[in-house]
Write an enzyme that holds these catalytic residues in place. Structure first.
Site, mmCIF file in Angstrom:
data_model
loop_
_atom_site.group_PDB
_atom_site.id
_atom_site.type_symbol
_atom_site.label_atom_id
_atom_site.label_comp_id
_atom_site.label_asym_id
_atom_site.label_seq_id
_atom_site.Cartn_x
_atom_site.Cartn_y
_atom_site.Cartn_z
ATOM 1 N N TYR A 148 44.552 28.167 58.909
ATOM 2 C CA TYR A 148 45.391 29.507 58.469
ATOM 3 C C TYR A 148 45.166 28.776 56.454
ATOM 4 O O TYR A 148 44.783 30.635 56.505
ATOM 5 C CB TYR A 148 46.616 28.557 58.861
ATOM 6 C CG TYR A 148 47.755 28.676 58.186
ATOM 7 C CD1 TYR A 148 48.173 29.744 58.785
ATOM 8 C CD2 TYR A 148 48.660 28.114 56.934
ATOM 9 C CE1 TYR A 148 49.460 30.637 58.934
ATOM 10 C CE2 TYR A 148 49.929 29.057 56.801
ATOM 11 C CZ TYR A 148 50.314 30.458 57.789
ATOM 12 O OH TYR A 148 50.707 30.981 57.476
ATOM 13 N N LYS A 152 44.222 32.864 54.991
ATOM 14 C CA LYS A 152 45.289 33.580 54.314
ATOM 15 C C LYS A 152 44.615 33.590 52.617
ATOM 16 O O LYS A 152 45.068 34.569 52.419
ATOM 17 C CB LYS A 152 46.475 32.745 53.960
ATOM 18 C CG LYS A 152 46.909 32.499 55.557
ATOM 19 C CD LYS A 152 48.293 34.433 55.495
ATOM 20 C CE LYS A 152 49.243 33.787 56.478
ATOM 21 N NZ LYS A 152 49.859 35.089 57.097
#
Ligand code: UDP
Length: 324
Positions: A148, A152
């Site tokens: 994640y 990002k």
């Protein structure tokens, strides 16, 4: 004049659905897109009767085709809880990388402005407290959250490259822990976990000794910040979150008091790479957007608790994660 038209990816998710509501209320035409892996049509079913709303059941990691003009693209598609990253790590990486590439490509063709949902997770387990936008972070790329966090971070880099190389209009919001109605009860996040457990008469699972901190922002405040950022001319990342910091132990005690449960906090092992502290420095949002949170935690939690209480017993007992 025709309404402005906005594409919102992750439209059936917690934040995406609240953004759909806000843009509809502001008089936009909204195109929602979601592959429904973690999103739920229930969150946007009230919009289907509106002529201003369209929905595409589509995975943004694959080529995106939307006919007609688009003025703004808000990229909010992504799994967003530590349990999700563990269950669907590859999709998490793909939506942050291939997904944003498709959105940026579409934005070039449509001459649209893009706002991406980034996250406080780009700061990892932060060595700077509170976190300012200038801090580059302390992320473990190969840990459980790496899929994640790095997606990002890549997404921010890609977005900035499209801005500098192609002159695309871009905005980056770094979202801190946010809560409110439509959070998924079984996503493993601390707030739905605690409230769900209280409602089912189970003990509240506190990870570690509960001394780690978070700062919780009510969803309407977040949406206001995002709306202002989109319409601003600020290209660099902006933190949006509530700086009211609390330990997870204190947070659990607040939930026990709010729900009136007889259950107690029970300690469970602390997940790997769980950030020890998190609190946004929102000086930039204050100065650039004239924004600050308005809803205090007591009021926000009450609304959120009422929402969870209104769910059917069937939904409440659906503790198993949907990828099981
Ligand atoms: N947490 C907890 N019990 C739970 C779920 C989470 O104590 O049942 C803790 C977790 O270890 C973390 C904090 O609550 O320190 C916030 O977790 P969440 O998954 O909501 O979001 P994060 O900020 O870690 O991405």
């Amino acid at each position: 004049m025709a309404n402005k038209r906005v594409l919102i990816t992750g439209a059936a998710g917690f934040l995406g659905s609240h953004l759909c509501d806000r843009f509809i209320a502001e008089g936009y035409d909204v195109v929602g897109m979601d592959n429904l892996i973690t999103g739920d049509l229930k969150n946007i079913e009230h919009l289907f009767k509106l002529k201003e709303f369209e929905f595409y059941h589509h995975d943004v990691s694959k080529f995106i085709h939307v006919p007609g003009k688009i003025d703004y693209i808000l990229h909010f598609a992504s799994p967003a809880s530590p349990i999700d990253y563990l269950k669907i790590p590859i999709q998490t990486l793909k939506v942050g990388s291939l997904g944003i590439h498709n959105c940026l490509g579409l934005a070039r063709v449509k001459n649209a402005r893009v706002l991406i949902a980034s996250t406080s997770e780009v700061y990892g387990d932060p060595m700077v407290h509170p976190q300012t936008e200038e801090y580059w972070g302390n992320v473990n790329p190969v840990g459980p959250r790496g899929v994640y966090d790095e997606a990002k971070r890549f997404q921010e880099a890609m977005t900035m490259a499209y801005h500098t190389f192609h002159g695309l209009e871009t905005r980056i919001v770094r979202i801190f822990n946010t809560y409110g109605p439509r959070m998924r009860l079984n996503d493993g996040r601390v707030l739905p976990a605690f409230i769900g457990q209280a409602l089912r008469g189970e003990d509240l699972t506190m990870f570690g000794d509960g001394s780690q901190t978070r700062s919780f922002c009510y969803v309407s405040d977040l949406v206001e910040g995002i709306y202002r950022l989109l319409l601003s001319d600020h290209v660099q990342p902006v933190n949006i979150g509530n700086p009211d910091e609390i330990t997870i132990r204190e947070f659990g005690e607040e939930i026990i008091k709010l729900t009136g449960t007889n259950q107690k906090l029970v300690a469970k092992p602390l997940p790997k790479d769980d950030p020890k502290q998190r609190k946004p420095d929102i000086t930039k949002a204050r100065e650039i957007l004239g924004w600050e949170p308005k809803v205090n935690r007591a009021d926000g939690l009450k609304i959120t608790y009422d929402y969870f209480k209104s769910l059917s017993p069937e939904e409440l007992n659906k503790t198993a994660h949907r990828f099981d």
